[in-house]
Scaffold this motif. Sequence first.
Motif, PDB file in Angstrom:
ATOM      1  N   HIS A  76       0.899  -1.111  -0.240  1.00 33.93           N
ATOM      2  CA  HIS A  76       0.127  -0.013  -0.011  1.00 33.93           C
ATOM      3  C   HIS A  76       0.853   1.215  -0.076  1.00 33.93           C
ATOM      4  O   HIS A  76       0.698   2.046  -0.456  1.00 33.93           O
ATOM      5  CB  HIS A  76      -0.958   0.191   1.147  1.00 33.93           C
ATOM      6  CG  HIS A  76      -1.951   1.130   1.330  1.00 33.93           C
ATOM      7  ND1 HIS A  76      -2.958   1.149   0.545  1.00 33.93           N
ATOM      8  CD2 HIS A  76      -1.629   2.263   1.948  1.00 33.93           C
ATOM      9  CE1 HIS A  76      -3.666   2.298   0.767  1.00 33.93           C
ATOM     10  NE2 HIS A  76      -2.911   3.052   1.704  1.00 33.93           N
ATOM     11  N   ARG A  77       1.732   1.276   0.830  1.00 36.98           N
ATOM     12  CA  ARG A  77       2.712   2.446   0.846  1.00 36.98           C
ATOM     13  C   ARG A  77       3.331   2.709  -0.271  1.00 36.98           C
ATOM     14  O   ARG A  77       3.592   3.893  -0.898  1.00 36.98           O
ATOM     15  CB  ARG A  77       3.760   2.269   2.010  1.00 36.98           C
ATOM     16  CG  ARG A  77       3.127   2.289   3.298  1.00 36.98           C
ATOM     17  CD  ARG A  77       3.889   1.794   4.581  1.00 36.98           C
ATOM     18  NE  ARG A  77       3.461   2.168   5.779  1.00 36.98           N
ATOM     19  CZ  ARG A  77       4.002   1.816   6.917  1.00 36.98           C
ATOM     20  NH1 ARG A  77       4.989   0.621   6.855  1.00 36.98           N
ATOM     21  NH2 ARG A  77       3.516   1.864   8.061  1.00 36.98           N
ATOM     22  N   TRP A 118       2.335   1.633  -3.378  1.00 33.31           N
ATOM     23  CA  TRP A 118       0.986   1.740  -4.551  1.00 33.31           C
ATOM     24  C   TRP A 118       0.338   3.120  -4.556  1.00 33.31           C
ATOM     25  O   TRP A 118      -0.042   3.601  -5.487  1.00 33.31           O
ATOM     26  CB  TRP A 118      -0.039   0.653  -4.562  1.00 33.31           C
ATOM     27  CG  TRP A 118      -0.828   0.578  -5.606  1.00 33.31           C
ATOM     28  CD1 TRP A 118      -2.171   1.151  -5.240  1.00 33.31           C
ATOM     29  CD2 TRP A 118      -0.926   0.268  -6.817  1.00 33.31           C
ATOM     30  NE1 TRP A 118      -3.066   0.943  -6.330  1.00 33.31           N
ATOM     31  CE2 TRP A 118      -1.985   0.484  -7.346  1.00 33.31           C
ATOM     32  CE3 TRP A 118       0.067  -0.048  -7.491  1.00 33.31           C
ATOM     33  CZ2 TRP A 118      -2.527   0.318  -8.603  1.00 33.31           C
ATOM     34  CZ3 TRP A 118      -0.127  -0.314  -9.049  1.00 33.31           C
ATOM     35  CH2 TRP A 118      -1.588  -0.110  -9.457  1.00 33.31           C
ATOM     36  N   ARG A 119       0.176   3.560  -3.319  1.00 33.07           N
ATOM     37  CA  ARG A 119      -0.535   4.823  -3.215  1.00 33.07           C
ATOM     38  C   ARG A 119       0.334   6.144  -3.888  1.00 33.07           C
ATOM     39  O   ARG A 119      -0.170   7.205  -4.063  1.00 33.07           O
ATOM     40  CB  ARG A 119      -0.721   5.277  -1.626  1.00 33.07           C
ATOM     41  CG  ARG A 119       0.611   5.635  -0.839  1.00 33.07           C
ATOM     42  CD  ARG A 119       0.246   5.722   0.762  1.00 33.07           C
ATOM     43  NE  ARG A 119      -0.891   6.375   1.076  1.00 33.07           N
ATOM     44  CZ  ARG A 119      -0.862   7.550   1.237  1.00 33.07           C
ATOM     45  NH1 ARG A 119       0.141   8.253   1.415  1.00 33.07           N
ATOM     46  NH2 ARG A 119      -2.218   8.207   1.683  1.00 33.07           N
ATOM     47  N   PRO A 137      -4.420  -0.373   3.666  1.00 33.76           N
ATOM     48  CA  PRO A 137      -5.286  -1.200   2.533  1.00 33.76           C
ATOM     49  C   PRO A 137      -6.596  -1.339   3.045  1.00 33.76           C
ATOM     50  O   PRO A 137      -7.122  -1.227   4.243  1.00 33.76           O
ATOM     51  CB  PRO A 137      -4.493  -2.502   2.409  1.00 33.76           C
ATOM     52  CG  PRO A 137      -3.758  -2.594   3.938  1.00 33.76           C
ATOM     53  CD  PRO A 137      -3.465  -1.125   4.143  1.00 33.76           C
ATOM     54  N   ASN A 183      -5.280   2.300  -3.542  1.00 30.54           N
ATOM     55  CA  ASN A 183      -5.095   1.365  -2.123  1.00 30.54           C
ATOM     56  C   ASN A 183      -4.618   0.230  -2.670  1.00 30.54           C
ATOM     57  O   ASN A 183      -5.038  -0.638  -3.735  1.00 30.54           O
ATOM     58  CB  ASN A 183      -6.592   1.320  -1.568  1.00 30.54           C
ATOM     59  CG  ASN A 183      -6.915   2.699  -1.197  1.00 30.54           C
ATOM     60  OD1 ASN A 183      -6.723   3.352  -0.579  1.00 30.54           O
ATOM     61  ND2 ASN A 183      -7.951   3.049  -1.933  1.00 30.54           N
ATOM     62  N   ALA A 184      -3.777  -0.621  -1.760  1.00 33.73           N
ATOM     63  CA  ALA A 184      -3.591  -2.023  -1.793  1.00 33.73           C
ATOM     64  C   ALA A 184      -4.921  -2.656  -1.153  1.00 33.73           C
ATOM     65  O   ALA A 184      -5.611  -1.949  -0.386  1.00 33.73           O
ATOM     66  CB  ALA A 184      -2.461  -2.395  -0.835  1.00 33.73           C
TER      67      ALA A 184
END
Length: 515
Positions: free
Chosen positions: A82-83, A85-86, A157, A183-184
């Motif tokens: 998530h960190r 992908w965002r 996520p 978001n993941a």
Amino acid sequence: MAAPTLILKPHTAWAAAWQRCLSVAPEAFTDDRVRNYWNGAWQADGRVLAATTPVDGTPIAGPPRLDGAAATSAVRAALDQHRAWRHVPLPERRAKVTAALDALSEHRELLALLLVWEIGKPWRLTQADVDRAIDGVRWYVEQIDRMLVDRTPLPGPVSNIASWNYPMSVLVHAMLVQALAGNAVIAKTPTDGGVACLTLATALAAREGLPLTLVSGSGGELSEALVRAPEIGCVSFVGGRDTGARVATAVADLGKRHILEQEGLNTWGIWNYTDWPALATQIRKTFDYGKQRCTAYPRFVVQRSSFDAFLAAYLPAVRALRLGHPLAVESPDDPLPELDFGPLINAAKAKELGDQVAEAIERGAVPLHRGDLAEARFLPGQDTSAYLPPVTLLNPPPASPLHHAEPFGPVDTIVLVDTEAELLAAMNASNGALVATLSCDDRQTFDRLAPQVRAFKVGHGKPRSRGDRDELFGGFGASWRGAFVGGDLLVRAVTEGPTGERLPGNFPDYHLMPD
């Protein structure tokens, strides 16, 4: 004349579908099991449960259930995804989601066939489930730029826990939109069915670089990780009220963002109404997938003076229902049958609902219609333990679950009323529902009564659905908790906006105003 002997449509057997899965996604499927997907890799972990299809008892792939410790590791890995992908630019996210949709489209028929075997949904409806997922997410891909103006992904996520009846159009649809928004995404496969379809869909999407996690396990054992873990940014739940209540308590205690869609007794009221041909055309459609839908209508509340006319429209429609094995044909070249429904999700559910019907009749309910499995379309000698023919009961006793709860099966109940007050009380029996319909000849009567029905959507003489794209969706009372969704709000529910923003929803200090 004897009914023709049916055969299984060639090339549709479970074994054939499984071999196609092994060929399309060998990373996710082994010779005899599916894998969990977390930390960006397919994991050969979890304890595999034996499973059979409700269609005819054929053994199929069961879920590889993780324990709580493994699920916690999966959630922590998802936070790392998530960190990263965002911060991926929106054009790149859009391109990756679009590529995933193209892959899903390429394998549309296999995804639909897996759903037939795993959850017993007829071919026409499984295709519609796959198509709604793909078409719905494509709409978000086109609209996402304006939806994300001044918005950012959540701190962690999104965790998805959903029921088995719409794996593609509810769960996969939500997963892809959540990823598109930055978001993941974590998803738990439903315990009762859909693991192979979801595994294939996840494999196709993961190849395009989407930050997905797919795990199996019992809700009780995984809830600490999937609901309570501090890494989780939002919990999205679709399912029954008992489990939903436990999830609601957990997210409320933690102050965690959430969307909880739960069952309710959706009702169809008949008051000062005479257009019986129009009603007759709607009755049969209400039995799609054996009413195993959150927006099904299992309760009709009928003005007593119109009961004879109602039955004259209702009974022929119910008697025309077609059920049976979704893949059974008379000859190899025949198309798959146009069935209204096949089995229930499993034999235990069919027995439970059959027992409830028998108990209600013993306590005074009047059986108005009882279908016969002898008239259904089955293969010779097949297991039919998960099938239940349609049943209609008049006035279920108050002590029966059929009086106040959603049966989630092909059982209708009818309640007769004499006053508008009785009509509204009977339509509000379950303290909140997702949808309702009120059939009245006079529009002014509908406009006066509809606001007093505790359902989020109320149709005038026609059924309402869950909706998607730009249509808001939610519930009232015990049928819904958290943010309402649909169109922009589906994205807003999984992103952060201006400081102090309030999402529409039944949070303690928020009241949704009527249009």
